[in-house]
Write an enzyme that holds these catalytic residues in place. Structure first.
Site, mmCIF file in Angstrom:
data_model
loop_
_atom_site.group_PDB
_atom_site.id
_atom_site.type_symbol
_atom_site.label_atom_id
_atom_site.label_comp_id
_atom_site.label_asym_id
_atom_site.label_seq_id
_atom_site.Cartn_x
_atom_site.Cartn_y
_atom_site.Cartn_z
ATOM 1 N N SER A 1 2.025 5.119 -2.027
ATOM 2 C CA SER A 1 2.149 5.759 -3.347
ATOM 3 C C SER A 1 3.209 5.091 -4.227
ATOM 4 O O SER A 1 3.067 5.078 -5.452
ATOM 5 C CB SER A 1 2.488 7.240 -3.176
ATOM 6 O OG SER A 1 3.731 7.364 -2.497
ATOM 7 N N THR A 2 4.236 4.507 -3.652
ATOM 8 C CA THR A 2 5.304 3.915 -4.482
ATOM 9 C C THR A 2 4.829 2.635 -5.145
ATOM 10 O O THR A 2 5.118 2.361 -6.307
ATOM 11 C CB THR A 2 6.555 3.644 -3.624
ATOM 12 O OG1 THR A 2 6.897 4.839 -2.922
ATOM 13 C CG2 THR A 2 7.726 3.186 -4.478
ATOM 14 N N GLU B 1 -0.467 -5.327 5.767
ATOM 15 C CA GLU B 1 0.829 -5.396 5.072
ATOM 16 C C GLU B 1 1.737 -6.428 5.725
ATOM 17 O O GLU B 1 2.377 -7.228 5.056
ATOM 18 C CB GLU B 1 1.519 -4.035 5.074
ATOM 19 C CG GLU B 1 0.899 -3.033 4.139
ATOM 20 C CD GLU B 1 1.523 -1.663 4.265
ATOM 21 O OE1 GLU B 1 2.121 -1.364 5.313
ATOM 22 O OE2 GLU B 1 1.419 -0.878 3.303
ATOM 23 N N SER C 1 0.845 -1.204 0.000
ATOM 24 C CA SER C 1 0.000 0.000 0.000
ATOM 25 C C SER C 1 0.876 1.248 0.000
ATOM 26 O O SER C 1 2.053 1.175 0.351
ATOM 27 C CB SER C 1 -0.884 0.001 1.244
ATOM 28 O OG SER C 1 -1.590 -1.231 1.316
HETATM 29 O O1 DER Z 1 1.827 2.709 5.064
HETATM 30 C C1 DER Z 1 2.687 1.981 4.583
HETATM 31 O O2 DER Z 1 3.190 1.047 5.198
HETATM 32 C C2 DER Z 1 3.233 2.316 3.214
HETATM 33 O O3 DER Z 1 3.782 1.173 2.625
HETATM 34 C C3 DER Z 1 4.299 3.380 3.430
HETATM 35 O O4 DER Z 1 5.194 2.876 4.385
HETATM 36 C C4 DER Z 1 5.044 3.759 2.174
HETATM 37 O O5 DER Z 1 4.221 4.637 1.484
HETATM 38 P P1 DER Z 1 4.810 5.523 0.303
HETATM 39 O O6 DER Z 1 5.275 4.537 -0.736
HETATM 40 O O7 DER Z 1 3.621 6.319 -0.157
HETATM 41 O O8 DER Z 1 5.918 6.356 0.875
#
Ligand code: DER
Length: 233
Positions: A31-32, A107, A29
């Site tokens: 944005s990446t 996750e 989850s």
């Molecule tokens: O919430 C989460 O664990 C997401 O994986 C976060 O850790 C990374 O989110 P990003 O890719 O938007 O920085």
């Protein structure tokens, strides 16, 4: 932007290196991971890959559906070949802080169900020790009724500040996909003897459902850099 290009680069590099035909994938989850799902869908079409995808949040479920990938769940697909997910910070030993997006519980379950776990991130997450880059603390998913005693116990036992995460687009506390609250524990300094002991103690506090320290889970991390290169750890 530089950060978005860096995220995309890390995600595409990881997908090209690890995703194989027939894989059962755990989709993280944030944005990446969006860029990773885009690349997975591209490759699935171009190479006619047979893939099954298990989400780690409502957001990941939407991503899988939107990209026309085969959606499954842990009940039907309890063993995964690969989990791909982002992180808020990655230290030298590949210990992660996750949960910045509030999805850490599912996750961690998805990561644990996978044979291998690969982290995709931009250069801001590339850190020497937890707390050097990420200043928002360790997210901890708690049962709503227990958040106050949990806050007190964390601060008493481990120091720092344990803050209830408030929602942005809703009045009151953030509520996770699992109906829980999140406490962000802003610790004072990284423990020199590592995070394992603290991780186990956090899990033993009544009312704590899960925490965002991912210790000894990640096989590899890809960091997209501003100069268009990728660093691996
Ligand atoms: O919430 C989460 O664990 C997401 O994986 C976060 O850790 C990374 O989110 P990003 O890719 O938007 O920085």
């Amino acid at each position: 932007s530089g950060v978005e290009a860096a995220k995309r680069l890390a995600a595409r590099t990881a997908v090209d290196a690890f995703v194989k035909n027939g894989f059962k994938l755990g989709i993280g989850s944030g944005s990446t991971v969006v860029y990773a799902v885009e690349r997975i869908a591209e490759r699935a079409r171009a190479e006619n890959l047979q893939l099954t995808c298990v989400p780690s949040s409502f957001q990941a479920r939407q991503l899988i559906i939107e990209h026309g990938l085969l959606l499954s769940d842990l009940e039907r697909t309890p063993e995964l070949d690969l989990a791909i997910d982002g992180a808020d910070e990655v230290d030298e030993k590949l210990t992660l802080i996750k949960g910045g997006g509030g999805c850490l519980l599912q996750e961690k379950i998805v990561v644990n169900a996978a044979k291998e776990f690969v982290v995709v991130a931009d250069y801001r997450k590339n850190s020497g020790a937890l707390g050097q880059q990420w200043k928002k603390g360790v997210p901890i998913e708690v049962l709503p009724l227990a958040y106050r005693p949990v806050q007190k116990e964390i601060e008493t036992r481990f120091g720092g500040t344990a803050k209830l995460r408030m929602a942005k687009a809703k009045a009151g506390p953030l509520v996770t996909d699992n109906g829980m609250f999140i406490i962000d524990w802003e610790f004072e300094e990284s423990p020199t003897d590592g995070w394992t002991k603290i991780g186990m103690e956090l899990n033993n506090i009544p009312g704590v459902v899960e925490h965002g320290l991912f210790i000894g889970c990640a096989k590899k991390a890809y960091f997209g850099n501003e100069d268009g290169t990728v660093s691996e750890r």
